[in-house]
Design a protein around this motif. Structure first.
Motif, mmCIF file in Angstrom:
data_model
loop_
_atom_site.group_PDB
_atom_site.id
_atom_site.type_symbol
_atom_site.label_atom_id
_atom_site.label_comp_id
_atom_site.label_asym_id
_atom_site.label_seq_id
_atom_site.Cartn_x
_atom_site.Cartn_y
_atom_site.Cartn_z
ATOM 1 N N UNK A 69 -0.466 -28.920 -17.329
ATOM 2 C CA UNK A 69 0.982 -29.001 -17.536
ATOM 3 C C UNK A 69 1.704 -28.478 -16.301
ATOM 4 N N UNK A 70 1.214 -27.326 -15.802
ATOM 5 C CA UNK A 70 1.895 -26.684 -14.683
ATOM 6 C C UNK A 70 1.763 -27.496 -13.404
ATOM 7 N N UNK A 71 0.671 -28.214 -13.289
ATOM 8 C CA UNK A 71 0.456 -29.025 -12.103
ATOM 9 C C UNK A 71 1.650 -29.913 -11.809
ATOM 10 N N UNK A 72 2.248 -30.462 -12.858
ATOM 11 C CA UNK A 72 3.449 -31.279 -12.658
ATOM 12 C C UNK A 72 4.709 -30.435 -12.763
ATOM 13 N N UNK A 73 4.781 -29.622 -13.825
ATOM 14 C CA UNK A 73 6.067 -28.985 -14.138
ATOM 15 C C UNK A 73 6.467 -27.920 -13.135
ATOM 16 N N UNK A 106 2.087 -33.080 -41.405
ATOM 17 C CA UNK A 106 2.880 -32.612 -40.260
ATOM 18 C C UNK A 106 2.215 -31.357 -39.693
ATOM 19 N N UNK A 107 2.001 -31.321 -38.394
ATOM 20 C CA UNK A 107 1.377 -30.151 -37.777
ATOM 21 C C UNK A 107 2.407 -29.475 -36.886
ATOM 22 N N UNK A 108 2.647 -28.185 -37.154
ATOM 23 C CA UNK A 108 3.611 -27.438 -36.334
ATOM 24 C C UNK A 108 2.893 -26.891 -35.109
ATOM 25 N N UNK A 109 3.232 -27.412 -33.951
ATOM 26 C CA UNK A 109 2.598 -26.975 -32.718
ATOM 27 C C UNK A 109 3.401 -25.837 -32.110
ATOM 28 N N UNK A 110 2.755 -25.005 -31.274
ATOM 29 C CA UNK A 110 3.477 -23.904 -30.631
ATOM 30 C C UNK A 110 4.644 -24.392 -29.768
ATOM 31 N N UNK A 111 4.443 -25.526 -29.102
ATOM 32 C CA UNK A 111 5.544 -26.155 -28.378
ATOM 33 C C UNK A 111 5.637 -27.585 -28.875
ATOM 34 N N UNK A 164 14.058 -29.999 -15.110
ATOM 35 C CA UNK A 164 13.924 -29.623 -16.534
ATOM 36 C C UNK A 164 13.502 -28.157 -16.699
ATOM 37 N N UNK A 165 13.530 -27.395 -15.611
ATOM 38 C CA UNK A 165 12.976 -26.038 -15.678
ATOM 39 C C UNK A 165 13.753 -25.116 -16.609
ATOM 40 N N UNK A 166 15.009 -25.431 -16.857
ATOM 41 C CA UNK A 166 15.791 -24.540 -17.722
ATOM 42 C C UNK A 166 15.815 -25.005 -19.168
ATOM 43 N N UNK A 167 15.049 -26.042 -19.492
ATOM 44 C CA UNK A 167 14.976 -26.513 -20.882
ATOM 45 C C UNK A 167 14.148 -25.526 -21.714
ATOM 46 N N UNK A 168 14.486 -25.331 -22.980
ATOM 47 C CA UNK A 168 13.794 -24.292 -23.777
ATOM 48 C C UNK A 168 12.286 -24.476 -23.869
ATOM 49 N N UNK A 169 11.831 -25.721 -24.033
ATOM 50 C CA UNK A 169 10.391 -25.931 -24.182
ATOM 51 C C UNK A 169 9.655 -25.631 -22.878
ATOM 52 N N UNK A 170 10.293 -25.969 -21.767
ATOM 53 C CA UNK A 170 9.652 -25.721 -20.471
ATOM 54 C C UNK A 170 9.653 -24.222 -20.175
ATOM 55 N N UNK A 178 9.378 -21.965 -22.415
ATOM 56 C CA UNK A 178 8.256 -21.473 -23.228
ATOM 57 C C UNK A 178 6.937 -21.706 -22.496
ATOM 58 N N UNK A 179 6.840 -22.862 -21.864
ATOM 59 C CA UNK A 179 5.635 -23.204 -21.102
ATOM 60 C C UNK A 179 5.413 -22.205 -19.971
ATOM 61 N N UNK A 180 6.510 -21.919 -19.232
ATOM 62 C CA UNK A 180 6.388 -20.977 -18.119
ATOM 63 C C UNK A 180 6.095 -19.574 -18.606
ATOM 64 N N UNK A 181 6.594 -19.256 -19.811
ATOM 65 C CA UNK A 181 6.315 -17.932 -20.383
ATOM 66 C C UNK A 181 4.809 -17.780 -20.597
ATOM 67 N N UNK A 182 4.213 -18.807 -21.191
ATOM 68 C CA UNK A 182 2.763 -18.767 -21.396
ATOM 69 C C UNK A 182 2.036 -18.622 -20.062
ATOM 70 N N UNK A 183 2.529 -19.350 -19.071
ATOM 71 C CA UNK A 183 1.882 -19.346 -17.759
ATOM 72 C C UNK A 183 1.954 -17.957 -17.127
ATOM 73 N N UNK A 184 3.150 -17.335 -17.200
ATOM 74 C CA UNK A 184 3.321 -16.017 -16.596
ATOM 75 C C UNK A 184 2.495 -14.965 -17.320
ATOM 76 N N UNK A 185 2.384 -15.138 -18.644
ATOM 77 C CA UNK A 185 1.589 -14.163 -19.409
ATOM 78 C C UNK A 185 0.096 -14.459 -19.330
ATOM 79 N N UNK A 186 -0.258 -15.546 -18.657
ATOM 80 C CA UNK A 186 -1.658 -16.000 -18.555
ATOM 81 C C UNK A 186 -2.265 -16.200 -19.937
ATOM 82 N N UNK A 187 -1.463 -16.803 -20.808
ATOM 83 C CA UNK A 187 -1.922 -17.024 -22.179
ATOM 84 C C UNK A 187 -1.987 -18.519 -22.438
ATOM 85 N N UNK A 188 -3.149 -19.035 -22.839
ATOM 86 C CA UNK A 188 -3.198 -20.469 -23.138
ATOM 87 C C UNK A 188 -2.366 -20.811 -24.377
#
Lengths: 196, 293
Positions: free
Chosen positions: A79-83, A38-43, A89-95, A97-107
């Protein structure tokens, strides 16, 4: 008394030896049901939502599979291209998290799931060309030969052994050379095709 | 190649090229080295170190014969009664000769070294158990054994030098044999690109690292099956044939020696230890001697 001492030293030695051995042992490569660890991914990426519900082609995100040895993990931009445009789904927790990475410019630091040993070379392009282009088979079926039924799972997990014997079991089969031809061909059976 | 397949088809796997039952279909990689052009500069050896992740072992281990240079420059001295003996220095780049009937292949107890369809002598590191029989049976002594684990035990690439390791080549660990591969990682890429375009690898499309680095272009490398390739032309011009254990030499033939300056038309091609019938894939072009010119 001396005998007793000797015996106890021996026992302690045996115990410490075996326990240190156990500590050094790597986790098993395959679990009992032949699944990878089992691999625990960041998202927790839901493959089933994307591949099954949305029916997105594997190679929309794993772009390089058709033109390079590695299939590639999509960058955050993909990911952002679509999302960016999917409001529902923008208020879902995983999304979020995705936007958080995007805003912080962190892959996103995705972890590798299908990791072959360093002495093996595997080429995605060759297999995609052989089965998807030449034989015109469905993409998800072809990817599934090695990656299992990804569309039924969420976070990717290794589902096939990816051992040499397993690779060879397919390379020894006679596969049709294209969609209509009767002619068949086997995969290469030469050490240096895969080993480096 | 599974072990069961290997055992069942032992004779097929163990075929000695070149024989009629197993001709080379598309590729037969071969080399030609012009010793007249070679200046012994060692650039090929350095290029090989860089390309193939070879560890630099240091002076002490080198003196113990534990060097790992897949490509070495052998020096020979032919003083020949000269005033300046240095003029008699000769150099010979030596690497795995990729013999068609390789003596190393027959003695490997685990089948770690095999012949590929392209006429290469392959070495599979993860199958090798380190018996060193192959090295003992190699007439050219071009196989090198890892006595130490160079990546972690004997740090051969102190940080950040490990960043320059070639990802297309395995970093070998302790206890395995290794040798020149004719830069098989480059051959694989070239074959892959050619296949995508539905053609064969063209001459000059792929270079070995030593060939690329050679300042005098003494080394040429290519596909011997392709009659238009430079290597095939060189072999043909020198009348060197893969399956022949004694090459034609015009020593007894005076027709070329009419004029003193016709020495370049003499046949210069030879392969090392031909009489052992290992049928190497590397042809050397004899040096044109000062005295012969």
């Amino acid at each position: 008394m001396r005998h007793f001492l000797r015996l106890s030293i021996l026992l302690i030695g045996l115990f410490s030896g075996s326990s240190s051995f156990a500590a050094d042992t790597l986790p098993p490569v395959n679990t009992a049901d032949d699944l990878g660890p089992q691999v625990d991914q960041p998202i927790e990426f839901p493959h089933n939502r994307h591949a099954k519900d949305m029916g997105i082609n594997c190679m929309y995100c794993h772009t390089y599979a058709r033109r390079a040895p590695v299939a590639g993990i999509p960058p955050l931009q993909k990911c952002m291209g679509c999302h960016n445009g999917i409001e529902s789904v923008k208020d879902k927790p995983r999304i979020k998290e995705l936007f958080k990475h995007w805003d912080e410019k962190k892959p996103i630091a995705w972890k590798k799931v299908h990791d072959l040993p360093d002495y093996v070379r595997f080429n995605h392009e060759r297999h995609v060309k052989r089965f998807i282009v030449q034989q015109d088979k469905p993409v998800q079926e072809v990817c599934g030969y090695c990656h299992g039924d990804v569309k039924e799972g969420t976070v990717a997990r290794r589902q096939k052994p990816l051992s040499m014997g397993w690779c060879v079991s397919c390379h020894e089969k006679a596969h049709p050379t294209d969609k209509t031809a009767q002619a068949t061909a086997q995969g290469p059976n030469d050490c240096w095709q895969c080993h480096k | 190649m599974s072990v069961s397949n290997l055992l069942q088809n032992w004779s097929a796997v163990r075929h000695t090229h070149p024989v009629g039952d197993a001709p080379h279909a598309e590729y037969k990689w071969a080399m030609a080295i012009d010793l007249d052009a070679c200046t012994g500069c060692n650039a090929c050896s350095v290029a090989c170190y860089a390309e193939n992740n070879l560890p630099a072992v240091g002076k002490d281990k080198f003196e113990h014969g534990q060097q790992m240079h897949w490509m070495r420059i052998e020096r020979y001295w032919d003083e020949d009664g000269r005033d300046m003996p240095d003029q008699g220095a000769q150099f010979l780049p030596m690497m795995c000769q990729h013999c068609e009937a390789a003596p190393c292949e027959t003695v490997c107890p685990v089948g770690a070294t095999n012949h590929t369809a392209d006429g290469l002598n392959s070495q599979v590191y993860n199958r090798c158990v380190g018996s060193r029989y192959c090295s003992a049976n190699c007439p050219f002594k071009v196989r090198y054994f890892n006595w130490y684990s160079y990546p972690d035990q004997e740090i051969s690439w102190p940080s950040p030098m490990e960043q320059q390791l070639n990802p297309d080549v395995t970093v070998r660990t302790k206890g395995v044999m290794e040798k020149c591969t004719f830069c098989v990682q480059r051959l694989t890429v070239a074959k892959h690109n050619a296949r995508n375009e539905g053609r064969l690898v063209q001459d000059g499309e792929v270079q070995t690292a030593c060939q690329q680095a050679c300042p005098t272009s003494a080394i040429s490398f290519g596909n011997l099956v392709d009659p238009a390739s430079k290597v095939a032309k060189q072999w043909k011009a020198q009348q060197v044939e893969l399956a022949v254990d004694k090459q034609a030499k015009d020593e007894g033939d005076d027709s070329h020696e009419v004029g003193e300056h016709h020495s370049t038309t003499k046949l210069r091609g030879y392969r090392i230890f031909e009489e052992l019938r290992a049928y190497p894939s590397v042809m050397y072009l004899e040096r044109v001697r000062e005295s012969a010119v």
